[in-house]
Design a protein around this motif. Sequence first.
Motif, PDB file in Angstrom:
ATOM      1  N   TRP A 161     -32.397 -47.729  48.492  1.00  7.25           N
ATOM      2  CA  TRP A 161     -31.478 -47.046  47.591  1.00  7.25           C
ATOM      3  C   TRP A 161     -31.532 -47.732  46.241  1.00  7.25           C
ATOM      4  O   TRP A 161     -32.357 -48.607  46.013  1.00  7.25           O
ATOM      5  CB  TRP A 161     -30.064 -47.041  48.181  1.00  7.25           C
ATOM      6  N   ARG A 162     -30.642 -47.369  45.322  1.00  4.34           N
ATOM      7  CA  ARG A 162     -30.704 -47.920  43.969  1.00  4.34           C
ATOM      8  C   ARG A 162     -29.535 -48.835  43.658  1.00  4.34           C
ATOM      9  O   ARG A 162     -28.406 -48.569  44.046  1.00  4.34           O
ATOM     10  CB  ARG A 162     -30.704 -46.798  42.930  1.00  4.34           C
ATOM     11  N   VAL A 163     -29.862 -49.902  42.901  1.00  6.59           N
ATOM     12  CA  VAL A 163     -28.873 -50.860  42.421  1.00  6.59           C
ATOM     13  C   VAL A 163     -29.132 -51.061  40.928  1.00  6.59           C
ATOM     14  O   VAL A 163     -30.286 -51.130  40.499  1.00  6.59           O
ATOM     15  CB  VAL A 163     -29.010 -52.212  43.170  1.00  6.59           C
ATOM     16  N   LYS A 164     -28.055 -51.139  40.136  1.00  5.81           N
ATOM     17  CA  LYS A 164     -28.199 -51.442  38.716  1.00  5.81           C
ATOM     18  C   LYS A 164     -28.140 -52.954  38.548  1.00  5.81           C
ATOM     19  O   LYS A 164     -27.202 -53.603  38.984  1.00  5.81           O
ATOM     20  CB  LYS A 164     -27.085 -50.780  37.903  1.00  5.81           C
ATOM     21  N   PHE A 165     -29.180 -53.508  37.908  1.00  7.63           N
ATOM     22  CA  PHE A 165     -29.318 -54.943  37.730  1.00  7.63           C
ATOM     23  C   PHE A 165     -29.964 -55.184  36.369  1.00  7.63           C
ATOM     24  O   PHE A 165     -31.015 -54.620  36.064  1.00  7.63           O
ATOM     25  CB  PHE A 165     -30.180 -55.519  38.854  1.00  7.63           C
ATOM     26  N   ASN A 166     -29.317 -55.987  35.534  1.00  5.48           N
ATOM     27  CA  ASN A 166     -29.820 -56.304  34.192  1.00  5.48           C
ATOM     28  C   ASN A 166     -30.133 -55.058  33.371  1.00  5.48           C
ATOM     29  O   ASN A 166     -31.144 -54.991  32.683  1.00  5.48           O
ATOM     30  CB  ASN A 166     -31.051 -57.202  34.272  1.00  5.48           C
ATOM     31  N   GLY A 167     -29.278 -54.036  33.486  1.00  3.85           N
ATOM     32  CA  GLY A 167     -29.423 -52.833  32.674  1.00  3.85           C
ATOM     33  C   GLY A 167     -30.454 -51.842  33.162  1.00  3.85           C
ATOM     34  O   GLY A 167     -30.677 -50.823  32.526  1.00  3.85           O
TER      35      GLY A 167
ATOM     36  N   PRO B   7     -27.006 -67.460  41.201  1.00 10.80           N
ATOM     37  CA  PRO B   7     -26.622 -66.149  41.721  1.00 10.80           C
ATOM     38  C   PRO B   7     -26.831 -65.024  40.697  1.00 10.80           C
ATOM     39  O   PRO B   7     -26.600 -65.199  39.503  1.00 10.80           O
ATOM     40  CB  PRO B   7     -25.131 -66.302  42.026  1.00 10.80           C
ATOM     41  N   ASN B   8     -27.305 -63.891  41.183  1.00  9.32           N
ATOM     42  CA  ASN B   8     -27.454 -62.681  40.390  1.00  9.32           C
ATOM     43  C   ASN B   8     -26.736 -61.566  41.131  1.00  9.32           C
ATOM     44  O   ASN B   8     -26.752 -61.520  42.371  1.00  9.32           O
ATOM     45  CB  ASN B   8     -28.930 -62.313  40.225  1.00  9.32           C
ATOM     46  N   TYR B   9     -26.119 -60.675  40.373  1.00  2.00           N
ATOM     47  CA  TYR B   9     -25.328 -59.609  40.972  1.00  2.00           C
ATOM     48  C   TYR B   9     -25.736 -58.272  40.390  1.00  2.00           C
ATOM     49  O   TYR B   9     -26.169 -58.170  39.241  1.00  2.00           O
ATOM     50  CB  TYR B   9     -23.839 -59.851  40.717  1.00  2.00           C
ATOM     51  N   GLY B  10     -25.585 -57.246  41.197  1.00  5.59           N
ATOM     52  CA  GLY B  10     -25.856 -55.884  40.770  1.00  5.59           C
ATOM     53  C   GLY B  10     -24.767 -54.966  41.294  1.00  5.59           C
ATOM     54  O   GLY B  10     -23.897 -55.385  42.056  1.00  5.59           O
ATOM     55  N   THR B  11     -24.842 -53.704  40.887  1.00  7.89           N
ATOM     56  CA  THR B  11     -23.875 -52.705  41.307  1.00  7.89           C
ATOM     57  C   THR B  11     -24.604 -51.561  41.993  1.00  7.89           C
ATOM     58  O   THR B  11     -25.601 -51.047  41.465  1.00  7.89           O
ATOM     59  CB  THR B  11     -23.108 -52.155  40.079  1.00  7.89           C
ATOM     60  N   VAL B  12     -24.103 -51.170  43.149  1.00  6.79           N
ATOM     61  CA  VAL B  12     -24.713 -50.085  43.909  1.00  6.79           C
ATOM     62  C   VAL B  12     -24.568 -48.780  43.138  1.00  6.79           C
ATOM     63  O   VAL B  12     -23.487 -48.426  42.684  1.00  6.79           O
ATOM     64  CB  VAL B  12     -24.042 -49.967  45.306  1.00  6.79           C
ATOM     65  N   ASP B  13     -25.685 -48.069  42.971  1.00  4.97           N
ATOM     66  CA  ASP B  13     -25.684 -46.773  42.296  1.00  4.97           C
ATOM     67  C   ASP B  13     -25.604 -45.639  43.319  1.00  4.97           C
ATOM     68  O   ASP B  13     -24.894 -44.673  43.120  1.00  4.97           O
ATOM     69  CB  ASP B  13     -26.950 -46.625  41.446  1.00  4.97           C
ATOM     70  N   LYS B  14     -26.348 -45.769  44.403  1.00  2.23           N
ATOM     71  CA  LYS B  14     -26.320 -44.797  45.490  1.00  2.23           C
ATOM     72  C   LYS B  14     -26.174 -45.581  46.784  1.00  2.23           C
ATOM     73  O   LYS B  14     -26.674 -46.684  46.898  1.00  2.23           O
ATOM     74  CB  LYS B  14     -27.596 -43.971  45.511  1.00  2.23           C
ATOM     75  N   ALA B  15     -25.509 -44.998  47.757  1.00  2.00           N
ATOM     76  CA  ALA B  15     -25.183 -45.698  49.009  1.00  2.00           C
ATOM     77  C   ALA B  15     -26.392 -46.416  49.597  1.00  2.00           C
ATOM     78  O   ALA B  15     -27.504 -45.900  49.572  1.00  2.00           O
ATOM     79  CB  ALA B  15     -24.618 -44.732  50.026  1.00  2.00           C
TER      80      ALA B  15
ATOM     81  N   GLY C 221     -20.652 -48.324  43.306  1.00  2.00           N
ATOM     82  CA  GLY C 221     -19.640 -49.164  42.672  1.00  2.00           C
ATOM     83  C   GLY C 221     -19.456 -50.507  43.340  1.00  2.00           C
ATOM     84  O   GLY C 221     -18.906 -51.434  42.742  1.00  2.00           O
ATOM     85  N   ASP C 222     -19.906 -50.669  44.595  1.00  2.00           N
ATOM     86  CA  ASP C 222     -19.815 -51.957  45.288  1.00  2.00           C
ATOM     87  C   ASP C 222     -20.737 -52.974  44.610  1.00  2.00           C
ATOM     88  O   ASP C 222     -21.804 -52.620  44.104  1.00  2.00           O
ATOM     89  CB  ASP C 222     -20.227 -51.838  46.755  1.00  2.00           C
ATOM     90  N   SER C 223     -20.344 -54.235  44.636  1.00  7.30           N
ATOM     91  CA  SER C 223     -21.163 -55.315  44.106  1.00  7.30           C
ATOM     92  C   SER C 223     -22.042 -55.892  45.201  1.00  7.30           C
ATOM     93  O   SER C 223     -21.643 -55.948  46.365  1.00  7.30           O
ATOM     94  CB  SER C 223     -20.283 -56.431  43.544  1.00  7.30           C
ATOM     95  N   VAL C 224     -23.237 -56.301  44.800  1.00  3.79           N
ATOM     96  CA  VAL C 224     -24.153 -56.950  45.729  1.00  3.79           C
ATOM     97  C   VAL C 224     -24.695 -58.220  45.088  1.00  3.79           C
ATOM     98  O   VAL C 224     -24.811 -58.313  43.864  1.00  3.79           O
ATOM     99  CB  VAL C 224     -25.339 -56.032  46.114  1.00  3.79           C
ATOM    100  N   GLU C 225     -24.986 -59.197  45.925  1.00  3.46           N
ATOM    101  CA  GLU C 225     -25.694 -60.388  45.458  1.00  3.46           C
ATOM    102  C   GLU C 225     -27.174 -60.147  45.683  1.00  3.46           C
ATOM    103  O   GLU C 225     -27.593 -59.724  46.765  1.00  3.46           O
ATOM    104  CB  GLU C 225     -25.257 -61.633  46.214  1.00  3.46           C
ATOM    105  N   ILE C 226     -27.963 -60.397  44.668  1.00  6.19           N
ATOM    106  CA  ILE C 226     -29.400 -60.194  44.745  1.00  6.19           C
ATOM    107  C   ILE C 226     -30.035 -61.516  45.143  1.00  6.19           C
ATOM    108  O   ILE C 226     -29.930 -62.508  44.427  1.00  6.19           O
ATOM    109  CB  ILE C 226     -29.944 -59.679  43.410  1.00  6.19           C
TER     110      ILE C 226
END
Length: 66
Positions: free
Chosen positions: A20-26, A5-13, A45-50
């Motif tokens: 839209w954009r998600v922050k993943f691995n910096g 599993p890999n996770y990211g954080t939503v940057d924009k809705a 700010g929501d978490s997503v599974e990539i």
Amino acid sequence: MFPEPNYGTVDKAIVQGRLWRVKFNGSYWFAKLYYADRHTVLMPGDSVEILAIQGITLLVLPCHHT
């Protein structure tokens, strides 16, 4: 698909059908929802599974990972 599993954080809705954009691995990546549920909206700010990368776009699902 990723082997673990890999996770990211939503940057924009994220709204179905739009990129839209998600922050993943910096880094910031374009992202879209993996499935076509028109009622799902992910907020900053929501978490997503990539699940996978399609070109330069992450395919994501909502998750409860923090």
